[in-house]
Design an enzyme around this catalytic site. Structure first.
Site: not given
Length: 163
Positions: A29, A87-88, A93, A95, A120
């Site tokens: 992702w 990677c976020v 939302t 989420h 991390f």
């Protein structure tokens, strides 16, 4: 290993840790970002003279799966350190919050409970541009920094074991 070292925020030469084995796990992702993070980490290991058999790369679907992957790699006892890269990117939302909390708590628990350091390297950002800035852009490469942290933490662990 070579004496030349890639410098980041610490601006200190990296210790030499002979025979160190490391796993680098990145997410599929947001691969536009995580591929760059992984390459940054691999560049550090290459510059530091690591052989290809000392550094193994793995991929998982997303950030939440990083904790399971790290746990499995620790249980294999094949690695001195595990680096997780993801990677976020914030969306509209909740989420984002759930994913960030899950992976942060999971990796923190592994570091508290295990003898293998888990580094991390998960970016939690507002935009893709923010991520790219940290994946080889003007703010450096957090994957490279994670590789340096892994080397320093394995060196630390070895020094503690020698006490």
């Amino acid at each position: 290993m070579s004496t030349k070292s890639i410098q980041t925020g610490l601006q200190q030469a990296l210790p030499k840790v002979e025979g160190m084995r490391v796993a680098v796990v990145s997410t599929l992702w947001n691969s536009e970002v995580t591929d760059r993070l992984r390459q940054g980490a691999l560049d550090v290991f290459n510059t530091e003279g690591f052989k290809s058999e000392q550094v193994k790369t793995f991929q998982v679907p997303g950030a939440v799966e990083l904790t399971f992957a790290a746990s499995q790699l620790i249980e294999s006892e094949a690695f001195d350190a595990v680096i997780v890269l993801g990677c976020v990117i914030r969306g509209g939302t909740p989420h984002f919050d759930y994913v960030c909390q899950s992976v942060t708590q999971g990796i923190t628990a592994l570091n508290a409970d295990c003898d293998t350091p888990v580094i991390f390297g998960v970016l939690t950002v507002d935009t893709l541009d923010d991520a790219l800035d940290r994946a080889g852009g003007p703010l450096g490469n957090k994957g490279a920094e994670a590789a340096e942290a892994a080397i320093r933490m394995v060196d630390f662990r070895m020094k503690v074991a020698d006490l």
